[in-house]
Design a protein around this motif. Structure first.
Motif, PDB file in Angstrom:
ATOM      1  N   GLY A   1       0.808  -1.225   0.000  1.00  0.00           N
ATOM      2  CA  GLY A   1       0.000   0.000   0.000  1.00  0.00           C
ATOM      3  C   GLY A   1       0.840   1.274   0.000  1.00  0.00           C
ATOM      4  N   GLY A   2       2.134   1.162  -0.294  1.00  0.00           N
ATOM      5  CA  GLY A   2       2.952   2.383  -0.403  1.00  0.00           C
ATOM      6  C   GLY A   2       3.700   2.741   0.871  1.00  0.00           C
ATOM      7  N   GLY A   3       3.409   2.037   1.952  1.00  0.00           N
ATOM      8  CA  GLY A   3       4.169   2.281   3.191  1.00  0.00           C
ATOM      9  C   GLY A   3       3.587   3.397   4.048  1.00  0.00           C
ATOM     10  N   ILE A   4       4.194   3.534   5.199  1.00  0.00           N
ATOM     11  CA  ILE A   4       3.675   4.494   6.181  1.00  0.00           C
ATOM     12  C   ILE A   4       4.241   5.879   5.940  1.00  0.00           C
ATOM     13  CG2 ILE A   4       3.742   5.073   8.637  1.00  0.00           C
ATOM     14  CD1 ILE A   4       3.550   1.810   8.754  1.00  0.00           C
TER      15      ILE A   4
ATOM     16  N   GLU B   1       5.709   9.444   6.274  1.00  0.00           N
ATOM     17  CA  GLU B   1       6.720   9.985   7.190  1.00  0.00           C
ATOM     18  C   GLU B   1       6.091  10.805   8.320  1.00  0.00           C
ATOM     19  OE1 GLU B   1      10.093  12.478   5.889  1.00  0.00           O
ATOM     20  OE2 GLU B   1      10.355  10.818   4.454  1.00  0.00           O
ATOM     21  N   SER B   2       5.027  11.513   7.984  1.00  0.00           N
ATOM     22  CA  SER B   2       4.427  12.438   8.959  1.00  0.00           C
ATOM     23  C   SER B   2       3.864  11.722  10.183  1.00  0.00           C
ATOM     24  CB  SER B   2       3.317  13.249   8.297  1.00  0.00           C
ATOM     25  OG  SER B   2       2.289  12.381   7.880  1.00  0.00           O
ATOM     26  N   VAL B   3       3.555  10.434  10.036  1.00  0.00           N
ATOM     27  CA  VAL B   3       2.980   9.716  11.184  1.00  0.00           C
ATOM     28  C   VAL B   3       3.889   8.614  11.726  1.00  0.00           C
ATOM     29  CG1 VAL B   3       0.575  10.165  10.583  1.00  0.00           C
ATOM     30  CG2 VAL B   3       1.692   8.131   9.676  1.00  0.00           C
ATOM     31  N   PHE B   4       4.977   8.323  10.999  1.00  0.00           N
ATOM     32  CA  PHE B   4       5.776   7.139  11.319  1.00  0.00           C
ATOM     33  C   PHE B   4       6.222   7.077  12.786  1.00  0.00           C
ATOM     34  CE2 PHE B   4       9.111   4.074  11.420  1.00  0.00           C
ATOM     35  CZ  PHE B   4       8.738   3.148  10.465  1.00  0.00           C
ATOM     36  N   GLU B   5       6.789   8.183  13.278  1.00  0.00           N
ATOM     37  CA  GLU B   5       7.352   8.176  14.630  1.00  0.00           C
ATOM     38  C   GLU B   5       6.297   7.933  15.710  1.00  0.00           C
ATOM     39  OE1 GLU B   5      10.539   8.313  15.613  1.00  0.00           O
ATOM     40  OE2 GLU B   5      11.074   8.187  13.479  1.00  0.00           O
TER      41      GLU B   5
ATOM     42  N   GLU C   1       1.877  -9.689  26.482  1.00  0.00           N
ATOM     43  CA  GLU C   1       3.333  -9.729  26.651  1.00  0.00           C
ATOM     44  C   GLU C   1       4.063  -9.987  25.347  1.00  0.00           C
ATOM     45  OE1 GLU C   1       3.868 -12.493  29.899  1.00  0.00           O
ATOM     46  OE2 GLU C   1       2.183 -11.443  30.814  1.00  0.00           O
ATOM     47  N   GLY C   2       3.510  -9.420  24.284  1.00  0.00           N
ATOM     48  CA  GLY C   2       4.153  -9.561  22.976  1.00  0.00           C
ATOM     49  C   GLY C   2       4.740  -8.240  22.531  1.00  0.00           C
ATOM     50  N   ARG C   3       5.052  -8.156  21.245  1.00  0.00           N
ATOM     51  CA  ARG C   3       5.623  -6.919  20.697  1.00  0.00           C
ATOM     52  C   ARG C   3       5.052  -6.688  19.314  1.00  0.00           C
ATOM     53  NH1 ARG C   3      10.583  -8.408  23.009  1.00  0.00           N
ATOM     54  NH2 ARG C   3      11.064  -9.641  21.158  1.00  0.00           N
ATOM     55  N   ILE C   4       4.882  -5.419  18.955  1.00  0.00           N
ATOM     56  CA  ILE C   4       4.506  -5.101  17.586  1.00  0.00           C
ATOM     57  C   ILE C   4       5.423  -3.999  17.091  1.00  0.00           C
ATOM     58  CG2 ILE C   4       2.626  -3.566  18.391  1.00  0.00           C
ATOM     59  CD1 ILE C   4       1.194  -4.250  15.723  1.00  0.00           C
ATOM     60  N   SER C   5       5.927  -4.161  15.885  1.00  0.00           N
ATOM     61  CA  SER C   5       6.796  -3.128  15.314  1.00  0.00           C
ATOM     62  C   SER C   5       6.483  -3.012  13.822  1.00  0.00           C
ATOM     63  CB  SER C   5       8.262  -3.487  15.530  1.00  0.00           C
ATOM     64  OG  SER C   5       8.508  -4.775  15.008  1.00  0.00           O
ATOM     65  N   VAL C   6       7.035  -1.999  13.207  1.00  0.00           N
ATOM     66  CA  VAL C   6       6.714  -1.780  11.797  1.00  0.00           C
ATOM     67  C   VAL C   6       7.898  -1.166  11.086  1.00  0.00           C
ATOM     68  CG1 VAL C   6       5.767   0.528  12.182  1.00  0.00           C
ATOM     69  CG2 VAL C   6       4.977  -0.803  10.234  1.00  0.00           C
ATOM     70  N   PHE C   7       8.033  -1.487   9.806  1.00  0.00           N
ATOM     71  CA  PHE C   7       9.005  -0.747   8.965  1.00  0.00           C
ATOM     72  C   PHE C   7       8.450  -0.679   7.553  1.00  0.00           C
ATOM     73  CE2 PHE C   7      10.347  -5.171   9.201  1.00  0.00           C
ATOM     74  CZ  PHE C   7      10.553  -5.511   7.868  1.00  0.00           C
ATOM     75  N   ASN C   8       8.999   0.231   6.802  1.00  0.00           N
ATOM     76  CA  ASN C   8       8.557   0.357   5.417  1.00  0.00           C
ATOM     77  C   ASN C   8       9.406  -0.511   4.506  1.00  0.00           C
ATOM     78  OD1 ASN C   8       6.360   2.026   5.699  1.00  0.00           O
ATOM     79  ND2 ASN C   8       7.568   3.898   5.583  1.00  0.00           N
ATOM     80  N   THR C   9       8.749  -1.166   3.555  1.00  0.00           N
ATOM     81  CA  THR C   9       9.480  -1.949   2.556  1.00  0.00           C
ATOM     82  C   THR C   9       9.553  -1.109   1.277  1.00  0.00           C
ATOM     83  OG1 THR C   9       7.454  -2.926   1.737  1.00  0.00           O
ATOM     84  CG2 THR C   9       8.552  -4.078   3.528  1.00  0.00           C
ATOM     85  N   LEU C  10       9.939  -1.719   0.193  1.00  0.00           N
ATOM     86  CA  LEU C  10      10.053  -0.949  -1.056  1.00  0.00           C
ATOM     87  C   LEU C  10       8.704  -0.380  -1.491  1.00  0.00           C
ATOM     88  CD1 LEU C  10      12.575  -2.896  -3.315  1.00  0.00           C
ATOM     89  CD2 LEU C  10      12.811  -0.609  -2.298  1.00  0.00           C
ATOM     90  N   ASP C  11       7.662  -1.178  -1.357  1.00  0.00           N
ATOM     91  CA  ASP C  11       6.377  -0.691  -1.873  1.00  0.00           C
ATOM     92  C   ASP C  11       5.239  -0.749  -0.853  1.00  0.00           C
ATOM     93  OD1 ASP C  11       6.240  -3.376  -1.686  1.00  0.00           O
ATOM     94  OD2 ASP C  11       5.378  -3.720  -3.678  1.00  0.00           O
ATOM     95  N   GLY C  12       5.588  -0.934   0.415  1.00  0.00           N
ATOM     96  CA  GLY C  12       4.510  -1.002   1.396  1.00  0.00           C
ATOM     97  C   GLY C  12       5.005  -0.986   2.824  1.00  0.00           C
ATOM     98  N   ALA C  13       4.158  -1.496   3.705  1.00  0.00           N
ATOM     99  CA  ALA C  13       4.506  -1.530   5.125  1.00  0.00           C
ATOM    100  C   ALA C  13       4.633  -2.980   5.563  1.00  0.00           C
ATOM    101  CB  ALA C  13       3.435  -0.837   5.945  1.00  0.00           C
ATOM    102  N   GLU C  14       5.492  -3.232   6.540  1.00  0.00           N
ATOM    103  CA  GLU C  14       5.561  -4.572   7.120  1.00  0.00           C
ATOM    104  C   GLU C  14       5.457  -4.471   8.640  1.00  0.00           C
ATOM    105  OE1 GLU C  14       8.391  -7.332   5.608  1.00  0.00           O
ATOM    106  OE2 GLU C  14       8.367  -8.538   7.435  1.00  0.00           O
ATOM    107  N   PHE C  15       4.414  -5.086   9.159  1.00  0.00           N
ATOM    108  CA  PHE C  15       4.239  -5.149  10.611  1.00  0.00           C
ATOM    109  C   PHE C  15       4.769  -6.491  11.098  1.00  0.00           C
ATOM    110  CE2 PHE C  15       1.297  -1.860   9.497  1.00  0.00           C
ATOM    111  CZ  PHE C  15       1.288  -1.012  10.593  1.00  0.00           C
ATOM    112  N   VAL C  16       5.484  -6.460  12.202  1.00  0.00           N
ATOM    113  CA  VAL C  16       5.975  -7.711  12.784  1.00  0.00           C
ATOM    114  C   VAL C  16       5.364  -7.849  14.177  1.00  0.00           C
ATOM    115  CG1 VAL C  16       7.999  -9.053  13.471  1.00  0.00           C
ATOM    116  CG2 VAL C  16       8.143  -7.480  11.527  1.00  0.00           C
ATOM    117  N   ILE C  17       4.647  -8.940  14.367  1.00  0.00           N
ATOM    118  CA  ILE C  17       4.035  -9.191  15.674  1.00  0.00           C
ATOM    119  C   ILE C  17       4.711 -10.412  16.295  1.00  0.00           C
ATOM    120  CG2 ILE C  17       1.902  -9.851  16.858  1.00  0.00           C
ATOM    121  CD1 ILE C  17       0.402  -8.466  14.597  1.00  0.00           C
TER     122      ILE C  17
END
Ligand SMILES: Nc1ncnc2c1ncn2[C@@H]1O[C@H](COP(=O)(O)OP(=O)(O)OP(=O)(O)O)[C@@H](O)[C@H]1O
Ligand SMILES: [Mg+2]
Length: 391
Positions: free
Chosen positions: A323-326, A328-332, A363-379
């Protein structure tokens, strides 16, 4: 503030001491009196004074024991106790402090010393109480806000589900209409015999069952989970995605599972809340893909790719979209409440709630990063092995 008259309970078996203390303190404080440990406990319960001046050597029950009991009773535990005694042995003083006393005045006492110590401790006590009150008020406020957020996100999910049910009902409802119409037509042309009718009834009932299943699936989804339980993470993803797959198809989003449905990876928690997280992820990825299509930014199809695996005692889920990734204005601040790039179209609580559920409750973790063409969430969720299942 100084308008308030604090109340002080004076406990001493010597009438002379009680009188002296009364003379010293009566101008500033409301006073009450007790003459031994037992009546001191009773008076403390009844009067709930703001401070207690407690003699140590008394008949019936001595001051140390009385103090211990005051501190052991929830209603009187917080009242500051200042001991007044002629005992000067260091061991006695230690004993007095150990029993819960806050300060110590030696007999014979000085007027100024009594006033100063009583005043200081009342001020401290008052300060502590108002701080505690403020903290409590703040906590209550937070709790109410949190509740409202949860409610809002439930309402959003409900809207989503009604749309989904409406969509999934369209076809069977049409088919049902046709069958009913057909019965009438068959009757008009004289073809309606028992066999024909039975066939129509069976077909109709099948359709009705299908529709009722759809509603039941969503009903189960909306129910809050009553208790923590072990659940199959893979299965949870499949279930939720399947509930919404029709709509996703309509919006040009294809789901790709890189994990077989039969893979059993367990974690523990409130499963319906976790499903809410999955729904948030679906909605976000779908919105991102839709926006991109609308902007004419890409020609191919939208996708969500889901991979679930076991890594070092954790169940790790990779949720990738194109979907184009997250932005910049909201990423942080992505996981903070009310952070949205969708203007009126979003409330900005989806990911905040998701983090609260995964990190606060599971007691888990969720994180996110942008890929070439979208977003990747890791749970990441703690893995529960079948042996230590808490079912
Ligand atoms: N998969 C994604 N791709 C691109 N941007 C995303 C994605 N997921 C989240 N975002 C960004 O993160 C922001 C916050 O997401 P979040 O789910 O918390 O709120 P929201 O979707 O804006 O509103 P809602 O409360 O309705 O979910 C979004 O507005 C969007 O800008
Ligand atoms: Mg969202």
């Amino acid at each position: 503030m100084e308008e308030v008259r604090w109340s002080v309970l004076i406990v001493d078996d010597e009438p002379y001491n009680r009188k002296l203390l009364r003379l010293i303190l009566m101008d500033k404080y409301n006073l009450s009196f007790a003459t031994d440990g037992v009546s001191a406990l009773e008076a403390a319960q009844r009067v709930r004074p703001d401070l207690i001046l407690l003699d140590i050597m008394m008949p019936e029950m001595d001051g140390i024991e009385a103090c211990r009991r005051l501190k052991a009773t929830p209603e009187t535990a917080d009242i500051p106790v200042i001991f007044i005694s002629a005992l000067t042995e260091i061991a006695e003083k230690v004993n007095a402090f150990n029993s819960g006393g806050i300060d110590y005045i030696c007999k014979p006492f000085q007027r100024e010393e009594v006033i100063a110590r009583v005043q200081t401790h009342l001020r401290l006590y008052n300060l502590q109480r108002s701080l505690e009150k403020r903290v409590q008020e703040e906590l209550n406020k937070r709790r109410i806000e949190e509740q409202m957020l949860i409610q809002q996100s439930k309402m959003a999910a409900m809207g989503e589900m009604i749309a989904s049910i409406a969509h999934q009902w369209k076809q069977p409802l049409n088919a049902l209409g046709l069958i009913v119409q057909d019965i009438k037509d068959a009757f008009d042309v004289g073809e309606l015999d028992k066999k024909y009718l039975e066939q129509s009834v069976t077909q109709s009932m099948d359709l009705i069952k299908l529709m009722s299943h759809t509603v039941q699936d969503f009903q189960n989804f909306l129910k809050p989970s009553a208790q923590k339980m072990t659940f199959n993470v893979t299965e949870a993803f499949y279930e939720v995605v399947n509930l919404f797959s029709d709509q996703l198809k309509k919006d040009n989003v294809n789901i790709r599972f890189n994990t077989d449905r039969t893979l059993k990876l367990y974690s523990a928690g409130y499963v319906n809340e976790f499903k809410q997280v999955i729904l948030n992820l679906i909605n976000n990825s779908r919105d991102a893909v839709k926006t991109r299509i609308k902007k004419g930014e890409f020609k191919g199809e939208g996708f969500i790719e889901i991979a679930i695996e076991e890594v070092k005692d954790m169940v790790v889920v990779h949720w990738r979209d194109n979907g184009g990734g997250i932005d910049e204005s909201v990423f942080e601040k992505l996981f903070q409440p009310y952070v949205t790039s969708k203007g009126e179209g979003g409330t900005g609580i989806g990911l905040y709630m998701s983090k609260a559920i995964i990190e606060g409750k599971m007691e888990g973790r969720i994180s996110v990063f942008n890929t070439l063409d979208g977003a990747e969430f890791v749970i990441e969720l703690p893995l529960v092995r079948p042996g230590d299942r808490c079912l």
